[in-house]
Scaffold this motif. Structure first.
Motif, PDB file in Angstrom:
ATOM      1  N   MET A 125       0.859  -1.181   0.000  1.00  0.00           N
ATOM      2  CA  MET A 125       0.000   0.000   0.000  1.00  0.00           C
ATOM      3  C   MET A 125       0.902   1.239   0.000  1.00  0.00           C
ATOM      4  N   THR A 126       1.082   1.820  -1.144  1.00  0.00           N
ATOM      5  CA  THR A 126       1.910   3.018  -1.264  1.00  0.00           C
ATOM      6  C   THR A 126       1.074   4.254  -0.938  1.00  0.00           C
ATOM      7  N   VAL A 127       1.631   5.116  -0.139  1.00  0.00           N
ATOM      8  CA  VAL A 127       0.924   6.340   0.249  1.00  0.00           C
ATOM      9  C   VAL A 127       1.091   7.388  -0.842  1.00  0.00           C
ATOM     10  N   ARG A 128      -0.037   7.731  -1.466  1.00  0.00           N
ATOM     11  CA  ARG A 128      -0.016   8.768  -2.502  1.00  0.00           C
ATOM     12  C   ARG A 128      -0.808   9.999  -2.093  1.00  0.00           C
ATOM     13  N   ARG A 129      -1.740   9.789  -1.136  1.00  0.00           N
ATOM     14  CA  ARG A 129      -2.604  10.912  -0.732  1.00  0.00           C
ATOM     15  C   ARG A 129      -2.838  10.808   0.771  1.00  0.00           C
ATOM     16  N   ALA A 130      -2.696  11.908   1.477  1.00  0.00           N
ATOM     17  CA  ALA A 130      -2.826  11.916   2.941  1.00  0.00           C
ATOM     18  C   ALA A 130      -3.745  13.045   3.384  1.00  0.00           C
ATOM     19  N   LEU A 131      -4.466  12.784   4.460  1.00  0.00           N
ATOM     20  CA  LEU A 131      -5.283  13.820   5.093  1.00  0.00           C
ATOM     21  C   LEU A 131      -4.720  14.049   6.488  1.00  0.00           C
ATOM     22  N   ARG A 175     -12.723   0.196  -0.407  1.00  0.00           N
ATOM     23  CA  ARG A 175     -11.809  -0.944  -0.488  1.00  0.00           C
ATOM     24  C   ARG A 175     -11.225  -1.041  -1.896  1.00  0.00           C
ATOM     25  N   ARG A 176      -9.927  -1.072  -1.971  1.00  0.00           N
ATOM     26  CA  ARG A 176      -9.256  -1.098  -3.265  1.00  0.00           C
ATOM     27  C   ARG A 176      -9.385  -2.457  -3.944  1.00  0.00           C
ATOM     28  N   ASP A 177      -9.693  -3.515  -3.165  1.00  0.00           N
ATOM     29  CA  ASP A 177      -9.757  -4.855  -3.737  1.00  0.00           C
ATOM     30  C   ASP A 177     -11.144  -5.227  -4.255  1.00  0.00           C
ATOM     31  N   LEU A 178     -12.141  -4.346  -4.043  1.00  0.00           N
ATOM     32  CA  LEU A 178     -13.493  -4.642  -4.486  1.00  0.00           C
ATOM     33  C   LEU A 178     -13.850  -3.795  -5.712  1.00  0.00           C
ATOM     34  N   PRO A 179     -14.156  -4.423  -6.839  1.00  0.00           N
ATOM     35  CA  PRO A 179     -14.523  -3.668  -8.042  1.00  0.00           C
ATOM     36  C   PRO A 179     -15.696  -2.716  -7.827  1.00  0.00           C
ATOM     37  N   ALA A 180     -16.691  -3.138  -7.051  1.00  0.00           N
ATOM     38  CA  ALA A 180     -17.854  -2.282  -6.810  1.00  0.00           C
ATOM     39  C   ALA A 180     -17.455  -1.002  -6.083  1.00  0.00           C
ATOM     40  N   HIS A 181     -16.522  -1.114  -5.140  1.00  0.00           N
ATOM     41  CA  HIS A 181     -16.046   0.059  -4.416  1.00  0.00           C
ATOM     42  C   HIS A 181     -15.262   0.981  -5.345  1.00  0.00           C
ATOM     43  N   ARG A 182     -14.409   0.379  -6.159  1.00  0.00           N
ATOM     44  CA  ARG A 182     -13.620   1.197  -7.075  1.00  0.00           C
ATOM     45  C   ARG A 182     -14.530   1.909  -8.091  1.00  0.00           C
TER      46      ARG A 182
END
Length: 523
Positions: free
Chosen positions: A1-7, A78-85
């Motif tokens: 999990m590479t961090v590209r965006r942070a809050l 969730r990055r692993d679920l197509p519906a979420h993406r």
């Protein structure tokens, strides 16, 4: 999990600039709010306001700013679920890989005595929501709630090409849920206090671990020390100047010693504790004199004990304490000369608390049971001379009353059943933790006789002393034992169905006796 965006949205801005710069230098897009945004922008770090990303401004004085689908969708997706993406793409929700939030300082606001309205405004809503969302989705998101975790996260990202490993994300998630649980516990505790509900329907204990101990009461037990939000001087507030690490038993005994010696504020006082029970307590015109009197009560048991003082430790007293093996010395302070003397004892722990606990202050104590715990108010009861009821033909003299009150305060801190003999502002015999009050009286008498013999005295120190009992005498036999020891006056709660029998025994022995109407069981 590479961090590209942070809050990032933090109240405690310690280390913020360094952490923000690290992320920016790695090309991480940073979203932020309010004061955090301003601090990052001022430091010259590239940052974007959350309101720009959501397309919705902060409203209601900042109460609503991160409670938005763009934020929580970016965290929870969730990055692993197509519906979420697909949902994220449909609604233009960009993933958020790192959430850095420490909450509004609610606990600190309460601690400084803020009014109701200000305290309410320091209840964070958006922060806990983001923390919980990120912790739930820790498979894809790293959550940081403690500035102490900036370094581990930076180290992990440096070693893993910008990624935060699974194990660290899991550990951070667990810590995040512990933090929000503690935060909610602090709020509910405050509400209960405001509403004057001492025992609410649901009670949550919360503490911050300060140390993992080598072991518990015994080597086969594991243990740790946690600090609560209670601002009470003692072992939790103490600064350790020297000596090896404190053990579970050291901490427990030191707390018992310091709470006992705090009962005495009019004159210098010293308490020597062994296995959570006092083996000598005294007050005098100086700490040095108080030490001599406290040690004389039971010099054998004092070996390897805990010493508590209610005044700043001075050189003369330090020299005397240093002559015997002592595990811990705890005091509100110590002068430079005393510190120098004790520095020669490398294994002796010196704890300075910065103040004394108030023995009359309200508070709660807890005791664990199988499947639950008991909660009660702290035993802050105190009897003064005006509250004594003389029940015998002879009333106690002024000197006897002074010793009776002293002995009863000591008895409050001795395991039940207990009998405490005292004379001249010092204990001369203590019988602790016995199933029979008669046995407690006999043990205290015997220990006083042993101490007298060791000191070369012609008679036991209980001759001409007073006696305190933490609870009533159920029969006259206990009173008869203290009479044999040579006491001239007795203090006890009263309330037995055989009170008259005990009073008659006191009159027959010429002993003055007073009732307090207050019991001090200690288990």
């Amino acid at each position: 999990m590479t961090v590209r965006r942070a809050l990032i949205s933090v109240s405690d801005k310690t280390g913020l600039e360094a952490f923000g710069r690290f992320l920016a230098d790695r090309g991480v897009e940073i979203l932020s709010t309010g004061g955090t945004f301003a601090a990052l922008r001022k430091a010259g770090i590239a940052v974007r306001e959350v309101s720009e990303a959501t397309g919705f401004p902060e409203i209601m004085d900042g109460r609503v700013k991160t409670l938005h689908p763009t934020v929580h969708g970016g965290i929870l997706g969730r990055r692993d679920l197509p519906a979420h993406r697909e949902a994220m793409e449909t609604h233009a929700i960009a993933p958020i890989d790192l959430v850095v939030v420490n909450l509004y300082p609610f606990e600190a606001t309460v601690a400084r005595g803020a009014d109701f309205a200000e305290t309410i405004e320091n209840i964070d809503i958006g922060g806990p929501a983001m923390i919980r969302s990120a912790a739930k989705n820790h498979a894809d998101v790293a959550v940081v709630v403690d500035v102490e975790d900036y370094e581990p996260v930076m180290a992990a990202m440096t070693a893993n090409d910008g990624a935060v490993p699974d194990t660290l994300r899991q550990a951070l998630a667990a810590k995040a849920y512990a933090r929000t649980a503690a935060y909610d516990a602090a709020i509910s505790t405050w509400f209960a206090k405001v509403l004057e509900v001492p025992f609410p329907e649901r009670m949550t204990l919360s503490g911050t671990r300060t140390e993992v101990l080598r072991y518990g009461e015994n080597p086969h037990q594991e243990a740790a020390f946690y600090r609560t939000a209670e601002m009470r001087p003692g072992v939790a507030s103490a600064r350790q100047l020297q000596g090896k690490a404190l053990s579970y038993n050291n901490l427990n005994d030191t707390d018992a010693a310091f709470e006992l010696v705090a009962e005495f504020d009019s004159r210098p006082a010293i308490a020597i504790i062994k296995h959570a029970n006092p083996c000598g307590v005294a007050q005098a015109e100086s700490l040095s004199a108080a030490w001599d009197a406290a040690l004389a009560c039971d010099p054998v048991s004092a070996f390897g004990g805990i010493v508590a003082l209610n005044r700043s430790l001075d050189a003369a007293t330090a020299e005397k304490i240093a002559t015997i093996f002592t595990e811990v010395i705890v005091a509100p302070d110590a002068d430079a000369a005393a510190q120098e003397i004790l520095a020669r004892k490398k294994n002796l722990r010196l704890l300075l608390t910065g103040g004394m606990p108030d023995p009359l202050a309200p508070g709660l104590t807890w005791k664990a049971l199988a499947g639950g715990f008991l909660v009660q108010s702290r035993d802050n009861g105190r009897i003064e001379a005006a509250g004594l009821q003389a029940v015998t033909k002879r009333a106690p003299t002024a000197a006897e009353i002074e010793d009776l009150l002293f002995a009863f305060r000591v008895a409050k801190h001795v395991k039940s059943n207990t009998i405490v003999y005292a004379k001249g502002g010092a204990t001369v015999g203590i019988g602790a933790g016995q199933m029979s009050r008669v046995d407690a009286a006999r043990i205290a008498q015997r220990k006083a006789a042993d101490a007298a013999a060791a000191a070369g005295l012609a008679a036991p120190m209980t001759q001409g002393s007073v006696a305190a009992s933490d609870a009533f005498f159920p029969f006259a036999d206990g009173l008869e034992v203290v009479a044999e020891a040579g006491v001239t006056a007795v203090i006890q709660p009263g309330g037995s169905v055989r009170d008259q029998e005990v009073i008659d025994a006191a009159d027959a022995a010429g002993i003055a006796m007073v009732f307090t109407g207050m019991r001090h069981f200690r288990h």
